[in-house]
Design an enzyme around this catalytic site. Structure first.
Site, PDB file in Angstrom:
ATOM      1  N   ARG A  52     -11.019  11.233  -9.094  1.00 22.52           N
ATOM      2  CA  ARG A  52      -9.964  10.235  -8.946  1.00 22.52           C
ATOM      3  C   ARG A  52      -9.517  10.141  -7.488  1.00 22.52           C
ATOM      4  NH1 ARG A  52      -5.216  12.350 -11.509  1.00 22.52           N
ATOM      5  NH2 ARG A  52      -4.637  13.013  -9.408  1.00 22.52           N
ATOM      6  N   ASP A 177      -6.107  -9.007   6.810  1.00 21.31           N
ATOM      7  CA  ASP A 177      -7.134  -9.286   5.812  1.00 21.31           C
ATOM      8  C   ASP A 177      -8.230 -10.068   6.523  1.00 21.31           C
ATOM      9  OD1 ASP A 177      -8.791 -10.315   3.834  1.00 21.31           O
ATOM     10  OD2 ASP A 177      -7.153 -10.899   2.495  1.00 21.31           O
TER      11      ASP A 177
END
Length: 383
Positions: A52, A177
């Site tokens: 994880r 972005d």
């Protein structure tokens, strides 16, 4: 980052095989184990405890992405949205955020709802207008400035270096972005950004079969370590097979982006002359408002994304999309296949997208075929 003289093209073609791998394999292996063995003295000297938090399959892609972005580190996430929202989750209640008016609609919606609900003060401004951005900064100094350039789906271009100077002056972090530009066309960290984000689902993978995201950092500082910790604790990681497929896709990134850029510029220029096309939005056109900034900060091309506005409004735009034979009517972008979409239908009533707009993701089909298909569909819809 590894110190070497190799170009991005060569690094991508090798796909991480220049890194040291056990047994000397050319293709890095996929590690499916969810857990890792302790040492006999109860330590974890491998640095891995549970998948994880991390998986060895991620590292070749992460190292390659860090090299491409000139970053100190990069980390894969379960999706582009997981990567982007982690940046905002790392902020504290009461922090002020500036984001662009033109940006990926799902992230804008997340900021308007979950971001505000978590206590963030979010303001949307025209980041291409430095005077408007300065005014917003003066009203309340932001903790974070988020840019998206080119901005989906109007392909607005923001001057990253200029905004980086403003961010530095007010003590704000700058995140960009850069999904549409890819690391091959723009390197935001070189221009002063602190964090760069990609929806790796798009151009990085390039085959429309992997959902993934990535963050890369200019400095290994406390904020970056907070992002890494949030990723581990929230489990916002891809599966190992997705990470391996992403690395496979990146091997052809240079070729795919080059082809898409060339075709998009050609198609945009031709459609600019079409009598039923009232506007073509593409940074590579001299008529485009952001062309000069794009020319300054984008190298080797202006991307594979463009939008067109059509005479006849929404009805005509939807009819044009319906009549294409080669372009696929689907959401997303950056794949080898060319996609067409009536974007306002997706984004909703609060979107800045005109109703007469079609968003085009140019793939690697022959440019003349793509152009001919668009021309016949436009002519047919306006007959």
């Amino acid at each position: 980052m590894t110190d070497h003289p190799f170009s991005s093209q060569s690094l991508l073609a090798q796909g991480g095989s220049h890194l040291e791998h056990e047994y000397g394999v050319i293709i890095p292996p996929v590690y499916t184990s969810t857990t890792y063995l302790r040492d006999s003295d109860n330590q974890y000297r491998s640095g891995r405890v549970y998948s994880r938090a991390d998986n060895p399959t991620y590292r070749p892609a992460e190292i390659l992405l860090a090299e491409l972005e000139n970053a100190v580190d990069a980390r894969l996430f379960a999706s582009g949205m997981a990567a982007a929202t982690t940046v905002f989750q790392a902020l504290k209640p009461g922090d002020s955020v500036i984001a662009p008016k033109v940006m990926y609609w799902a992230l804008r919606k997340w900021l308007q709802t979950f971001g505000v609900d978590s206590g963030l003060n979010v303001r949307f401004v025209d980041t291409t207008n430095l005077d408007e951005l300065r005014l917003a900064i003066d009203e309340k100094a932001p903790t974070l400035i988020w840019l998206e350039t080119p901005g989906n789906p109007l392909w607005t271009v923001t001057d990253i270096a200029a905004v980086a100077d403003l961010a530095k002056d007010c003590g704000a972090l700058l995140a960009v972005d850069s999904t549409v530009a890819t690391p091959l066309l723009t390197k935001p960290l070189n221009l002063g950004a602190d964090i760069v984000m990609h929806s790796a689902t798009k151009y990085l993978n390039g085959h429309s079969d992997v959902i993934s995201g990535v963050l890369a950092a200019r400095e290994d500082n406390a904020f970056w370590q907070r992002l890494v910790a949030i990723r581990a604790q929230s489990g916002a990681v891809p599966g190992p097979t997705d990470a391996a497929q992403l690395l496979r896709g990146m091997r052809t990134l240079f070729l795919r982006v080059r082809e898409s850029c060339q075709s998009a510029l050609y198609i945009a220029g031709q459609l600019e002359q079409h009598p039923h096309v009232i506007e073509v939005l593409y940074p590579g056109l001299k008529s485009f408002s952001g062309h000069d900034v794009a020319q300054k900060q984008m190298s080797s091309g202006f991307g594979g994304m463009l939008s067109i506005r059509l005479a006849g409004g929404e009805k005509a735009a939807i009819a044009v999309a319906a009549k294409t034979q080669l372009w696929c009517r689907a959401t997303s972008l950056g794949g080898v296949e060319s996609l067409i979409e009536h974007r306002a239908s997706i984004e909703g009533s609060d979107s800045p997208v005109p109703l007469d707009l079609l968003r085009l993701s140019v793939g690697i089909e022959k440019a003349d075929d793509l152009l001919a298909d668009l021309q016949q569909s436009i002519d047919s819809a306006h007959a």
